[in-house]
Design a protein around this motif. Sequence first.
Motif, PDB file in Angstrom:
ATOM      1  N   ALA A  63     -27.874  39.417  -5.114  1.00  0.00           N
ATOM      2  CA  ALA A  63     -28.817  39.999  -5.726  1.00  0.00           C
ATOM      3  C   ALA A  63     -28.312  41.508  -6.137  1.00  0.00           C
ATOM      4  CB  ALA A  63     -28.982  40.934  -4.114  1.00  0.00           C
ATOM      5  N   GLY A  64     -27.216  41.371  -5.811  1.00  0.00           N
ATOM      6  CA  GLY A  64     -26.912  43.055  -6.947  1.00  0.00           C
ATOM      7  C   GLY A  64     -26.962  42.966  -8.011  1.00  0.00           C
ATOM      8  N   ALA A  65     -26.210  41.226  -9.113  1.00  0.00           N
ATOM      9  CA  ALA A  65     -26.593  41.508 -10.269  1.00  0.00           C
ATOM     10  C   ALA A  65     -27.502  40.578 -10.666  1.00  0.00           C
ATOM     11  CB  ALA A  65     -25.288  39.861 -10.594  1.00  0.00           C
ATOM     12  N   ALA A  66     -28.695  40.297 -10.149  1.00  0.00           N
ATOM     13  CA  ALA A  66     -29.651  40.106 -10.499  1.00  0.00           C
ATOM     14  C   ALA A  66     -30.629  41.353 -10.727  1.00  0.00           C
ATOM     15  CB  ALA A  66     -30.982  39.191  -9.821  1.00  0.00           C
ATOM     16  N   LEU A  67     -30.578  42.319  -9.649  1.00  0.00           N
ATOM     17  CA  LEU A  67     -30.925  43.403  -9.952  1.00  0.00           C
ATOM     18  C   LEU A  67     -30.160  44.356 -10.830  1.00  0.00           C
ATOM     19  CD1 LEU A  67     -32.397  46.489  -8.768  1.00  0.00           C
ATOM     20  CD2 LEU A  67     -30.418  46.730  -7.798  1.00  0.00           C
ATOM     21  N   GLY A  68     -29.730  44.320 -11.871  1.00  0.00           N
ATOM     22  CA  GLY A  68     -28.865  45.233 -12.628  1.00  0.00           C
ATOM     23  C   GLY A  68     -29.012  43.849 -14.189  1.00  0.00           C
ATOM     24  N   GLY A  69     -29.900  42.669 -13.804  1.00  0.00           N
ATOM     25  CA  GLY A  69     -29.837  42.292 -14.562  1.00  0.00           C
ATOM     26  C   GLY A  69     -31.341  42.326 -15.128  1.00  0.00           C
TER      27      GLY A  69
END
Length: 348
Positions: free
Chosen positions: A114-120
């Motif tokens: 979820a954090g990586a998807a948010l950053g991307g």
Amino acid sequence: MALLCLGAAALAGAVCALSLGTPYVPPARLPATLGSDGLAGLVVTELRLPRMVLALIAGACLGAAGLVLQEALRNPLAVPEMLGVSSGAALGVAAPLVLSLAVPLGLQPFLALAGAALGGLLTLVAAGFGRSPSAVLLTGAAVAAALQAALLVLMVMADQLDLQLIYRYLLGSLSARTWDDVTGLLPWLAVAVPALVLCVPALGVLRLGDDDARALGVRVERARVAALGIAVVLIAPVVAVCGPVAWVGFLAPHLARRLRPDGGAAGWLVRSAVCGAIVVLCADQPARLALAPVETPVGAWTALVGVPVGVLLLKRGRRPARDRGPVSLPAPVMAPDVPAPVLRKAER
């Protein structure tokens, strides 16, 4: 020759990972030690072997993700650390720890995802969903800086014990990893590997440029978003288990291109995954042994090695023409020795 060198490096790294340490196990006794009931067998089977396998899987995922990002954005500096993906994944894992939220171990990869998807997603939205590769890279660097600032705020709020855990996690570490951590990555690999196979043809076309890719029927924006999504699926579980191991996604693709400059996207993808696995495996040995019995984070060693080697590779790839030796020009075509009257007669 390059494949032989990679195989020799992987074999040497595997032998060192299983043999060196306390207790020391001679390489000739490794087959008999694996699975035995003694102390050496327990250490090798339950501690060193899963750590070695995890290093190989993590390095392969980071190397493949780095190549996908660089090919999709047509920029050799496009790495997970500069697109907000790694920082977002680290923020998703560190936030519950600081806020004292009880999160089951099996949910940590989902928080990292979820954090990586948010950053991307923030990077893509701010950059206009990938319409310009340079805009995506510059926006990703800004998003990564913002997420790292949020991590610093969390570290200020953390107590001393949590702060030490966060420091070690943010530098990337393979310490105390078991078979449960290895098996936790397998479902993500089952999703990411088929997606990578389907993504390879689009990556080969995106290298030609946006206009040529559109002329060949590729929807450039969708392909770029899909490539970023695949990179997120590769990076997030690794960051959840090992932390953000820096510079592997930058170094491995450059090594792969150096080994086979004329290779296509498929060949570079396989070589980048292999190089990433070898880089993490070899960097984990000084992390275990340099300051024994104290372990240092493997991410510190990948950064120490990756930065100078990466700069050297970039310099060699951009050598000016005068450093490449004299350029042989074709000899001028001379007219045959024909008398002038004959030439004039031919002209008439």
